[in-house]
Design an enzyme around this catalytic site. Sequence first.
Site, PDB file in Angstrom:
ATOM      1  N   ARG A 238      74.029   0.017  -6.806  1.00 32.04           N
ATOM      2  CA  ARG A 238      74.136   1.184  -6.557  1.00 32.04           C
ATOM      3  C   ARG A 238      74.667   2.256  -7.192  1.00 32.04           C
ATOM      4  NH1 ARG A 238      72.418   1.112  -0.777  1.00 32.04           N
ATOM      5  NH2 ARG A 238      71.005  -0.344  -0.404  1.00 32.04           N
TER       6      ARG A 238
ATOM      7  N   ARG B  72      73.914   8.180  -3.593  1.00 31.74           N
ATOM      8  CA  ARG B  72      74.377   9.527  -3.149  1.00 31.74           C
ATOM      9  C   ARG B  72      75.853   9.944  -3.383  1.00 31.74           C
ATOM     10  NH1 ARG B  72      73.125   7.522   2.845  1.00 31.74           N
ATOM     11  NH2 ARG B  72      73.353   5.693   1.739  1.00 31.74           N
TER      12      ARG B  72
ATOM     13  N   ARG C 242      67.133  14.931  -4.770  1.00 34.07           N
ATOM     14  CA  ARG C 242      66.625  14.343  -3.640  1.00 34.07           C
ATOM     15  C   ARG C 242      66.462  15.403  -2.693  1.00 34.07           C
ATOM     16  NH1 ARG C 242      66.984   9.528  -1.620  1.00 34.07           N
ATOM     17  NH2 ARG C 242      65.759  10.640  -0.154  1.00 34.07           N
TER      18      ARG C 242
ATOM     19  N   ASP D 282      63.880   0.397  -4.207  1.00 33.72           N
ATOM     20  CA  ASP D 282      64.456  -0.048  -3.069  1.00 33.72           C
ATOM     21  C   ASP D 282      63.741  -1.429  -3.055  1.00 33.72           C
ATOM     22  OD1 ASP D 282      66.343   0.528  -0.860  1.00 33.72           O
ATOM     23  OD2 ASP D 282      64.643  -0.404   0.088  1.00 33.72           O
TER      24      ASP D 282
ATOM     25  N   TYR E  13      64.412  -7.840   7.177  1.00 37.23           N
ATOM     26  CA  TYR E  13      64.149  -6.540   7.618  1.00 37.23           C
ATOM     27  C   TYR E  13      62.684  -6.518   8.143  1.00 37.23           C
ATOM     28  CZ  TYR E  13      67.744  -4.205   5.125  1.00 37.23           C
ATOM     29  OH  TYR E  13      68.794  -3.641   4.730  1.00 37.23           O
TER      30      TYR E  13
HETATM   31  O1  CP3 Z   1      71.682   2.284  -8.269  1.00 40.04           O
HETATM   32  C1  CP3 Z   1      71.002   1.197  -7.613  1.00 40.04           C
HETATM   33  O2  CP3 Z   1      71.599   0.227  -7.407  1.00 40.04           O
HETATM   34  C2  CP3 Z   1      69.518   0.952  -7.495  1.00 40.04           C
HETATM   35  C3  CP3 Z   1      69.265   1.568  -6.336  1.00 40.04           C
HETATM   36  C4  CP3 Z   1      69.057   0.705  -5.127  1.00 40.04           C
HETATM   37  C5  CP3 Z   1      68.728   1.222  -4.074  1.00 40.04           C
HETATM   38  N1  CP3 Z   1      68.169   0.120  -3.238  1.00 40.04           N
HETATM   39  C6  CP3 Z   1      68.276   2.760  -3.801  1.00 40.04           C
HETATM   40  C7  CP3 Z   1      68.656   3.190  -2.102  1.00 40.04           C
HETATM   41  C8  CP3 Z   1      68.963  -0.728  -4.972  1.00 40.04           C
HETATM   42  C9  CP3 Z   1      69.161  -1.685  -5.995  1.00 40.04           C
HETATM   43  C10 CP3 Z   1      68.456  -0.887  -3.621  1.00 40.04           C
HETATM   44  C11 CP3 Z   1      68.342  -2.196  -3.233  1.00 40.04           C
HETATM   45  C12 CP3 Z   1      68.518  -2.546  -1.566  1.00 40.04           C
HETATM   46  N2  CP3 Z   1      67.843  -1.870  -0.670  1.00 40.04           N
HETATM   47  C13 CP3 Z   1      69.291  -3.488  -1.005  1.00 40.04           C
HETATM   48  C14 CP3 Z   1      69.880  -4.830  -1.803  1.00 40.04           C
HETATM   49  C15 CP3 Z   1      71.127  -4.233  -2.320  1.00 40.04           C
HETATM   50  C16 CP3 Z   1      72.344  -4.160  -1.246  1.00 40.04           C
HETATM   51  O3  CP3 Z   1      72.875  -2.999  -1.215  1.00 40.04           O
HETATM   52  O4  CP3 Z   1      72.529  -5.232  -0.790  1.00 40.04           O
HETATM   53  C17 CP3 Z   1      69.149  -3.606   0.308  1.00 40.04           C
HETATM   54  C18 CP3 Z   1      69.698  -4.337   1.383  1.00 40.04           C
HETATM   55  C19 CP3 Z   1      68.301  -2.310   0.556  1.00 40.04           C
HETATM   56  C20 CP3 Z   1      67.799  -2.081   1.779  1.00 40.04           C
HETATM   57  C21 CP3 Z   1      68.469  -0.563   2.209  1.00 40.04           C
HETATM   58  N3  CP3 Z   1      67.776   0.541   1.531  1.00 40.04           N
HETATM   59  C22 CP3 Z   1      69.440  -0.045   2.715  1.00 40.04           C
HETATM   60  C23 CP3 Z   1      70.486  -1.090   3.154  1.00 40.04           C
HETATM   61  C24 CP3 Z   1      69.764   1.382   2.361  1.00 40.04           C
HETATM   62  C25 CP3 Z   1      71.036   2.320   2.936  1.00 40.04           C
HETATM   63  C26 CP3 Z   1      70.880   2.865   4.220  1.00 40.04           C
HETATM   64  C27 CP3 Z   1      71.536   4.007   3.895  1.00 40.04           C
HETATM   65  O5  CP3 Z   1      71.097   5.273   3.920  1.00 40.04           O
HETATM   66  O6  CP3 Z   1      73.017   3.881   4.258  1.00 40.04           O
HETATM   67  C28 CP3 Z   1      68.783   1.625   1.738  1.00 40.04           C
HETATM   68  C29 CP3 Z   1      68.387   2.996   1.511  1.00 40.04           C
HETATM   69  C30 CP3 Z   1      68.447   3.324  -0.029  1.00 40.04           C
HETATM   70  N4  CP3 Z   1      68.150   2.547  -0.891  1.00 40.04           N
HETATM   71  C31 CP3 Z   1      69.425   4.638  -0.594  1.00 40.04           C
HETATM   72  C32 CP3 Z   1      69.351   4.215  -1.730  1.00 40.04           C
HETATM   73  C33 CP3 Z   1      69.872   5.313  -2.919  1.00 40.04           C
HETATM   74  C34 CP3 Z   1      69.979   5.620   0.228  1.00 40.04           C
HETATM   75  C35 CP3 Z   1      68.716   6.441   0.623  1.00 40.04           C
HETATM   76  C36 CP3 Z   1      68.882   7.978   0.577  1.00 40.04           C
HETATM   77  O7  CP3 Z   1      69.356   8.171  -0.677  1.00 40.04           O
HETATM   78  O8  CP3 Z   1      68.235   8.765   0.852  1.00 40.04           O
END
Ligand code: CP3
Length: 358
Positions: A28, A32, A41, A77, A152
């Site tokens: 990540r 954010r 964004r 994602d 999910y």
């Molecule tokens: O920089 C990086 O690592 C690449 C980006 C990345 C995202 N999601 C972007 C994202 C990666 C590698 C993921 C994978 C992902 N998504 C996982 C596996 C990694 C982990 O954290 O265990 C999982 C479980 C998800 C599912 C998911 N998507 C979650 C739990 C969330 C967060 C919810 C929140 O808002 O707190 C997301 C949304 C998400 N994926 C965001 C980002 C940048 C946030 C959304 C936003 O910015 O509006």
Amino acid sequence: MHPGLSDSPFLAACNRRTPSRTPVWFMRQAGRALPEYRKLREGVGMLESCRRPDLTVEITMQPVRRMGTDAAIFFSDIVVPLAAVGIDLDIVAGTGPVIAEPVRDRAAVERIRALEPDDVPDITESVGRLVEELGATPLIGFAGAPFTLASYLVEGGPSRNHVRTKELMYGQPDVWHDLLDRLGTIAAAYLRVQVDAGASAIQLFDSWVGALSLADYRRYVMPHSAKVLAAVPDVPKIHFGVGTGELLGAMGEAGADVVGVDWRVELSDAVERIGPGKAVQGNLDPTLLFTPWSVVEGKVRDVVASGAAAEGHVFNLGHGVLPETDPDVLTRIVETVHQLPVPERPAGRTDTPVPAGR
Ligand code: CP3
């Protein structure tokens, strides 16, 4: 392939060769915590930002430029390939993926189709543009592993106890295995698209599989994850989950070259559990980044020292960067890891000639 990639510290550590410095990137790292990400964004949905090459490329590059990490992770994602095969879902800010019609019976499982490269031409384009722009810095492609994707889909969104997921797994094992098989096929196809377009390594995220015992992991999950890893062409494969202390050995056995470790297990202990022939990745506690720098620095040194027990070590956090993190702390961690001497490592490494006859 860019000629500089052969000297990449990240790829050297993954392949258990001696890197010129300890490589570091952050799960990540794009997202954010970075003001430039939040700006880009504004008014753009998460899924849209994953499917528009101009945005995907820029967001992936932001942390590499700012922090000088040794690898980029493709901005996407884990649910992007599910949306690409027509599953109705959204990524809700502050919540995560939300599925319109949760998958809970055989009929719903049988509606899940395979992913074709033609479903994601924009992903091929984004990866291609990134590889060009990154030059000697490797790009890591990724996918969600079958269990975490299933969680999910079955729960309909994020879940603490995975009750419905386990209900399906234990109650209707044949439907469960069909579901994981289909999700594994999608994940493998999605990873292949990224590798074919030029990604230098992949990470398979099984974030929530730590909810299972080792016996159940082996029975209900591991064959499916192993199939995904086996289907990916010849690049280093990282396999990571949270709370997986009991599963580390099996996650390595599933076909990983690098096992990702969260902060609950010392890297030197993780190496014991994983056994020889693997590198490790991790594992600074992401909440530690909110403590005074002197504390952070001490822990960074501890992680590098503990990682010396492994045949290869990629420095990372134990899970993703938290949104409230000060990005300057991330930059200082990169600088600190890079300045530390590369530790001496145990024998059994691929670049150490094995003495004959002993
Ligand atoms: O920089 C990086 O690592 C690449 C980006 C990345 C995202 N999601 C972007 C994202 C990666 C590698 C993921 C994978 C992902 N998504 C996982 C596996 C990694 C982990 O954290 O265990 C999982 C479980 C998800 C599912 C998911 N998507 C979650 C739990 C969330 C967060 C919810 C929140 O808002 O707190 C997301 C949304 C998400 N994926 C965001 C980002 C940048 C946030 C959304 C936003 O910015 O509006």
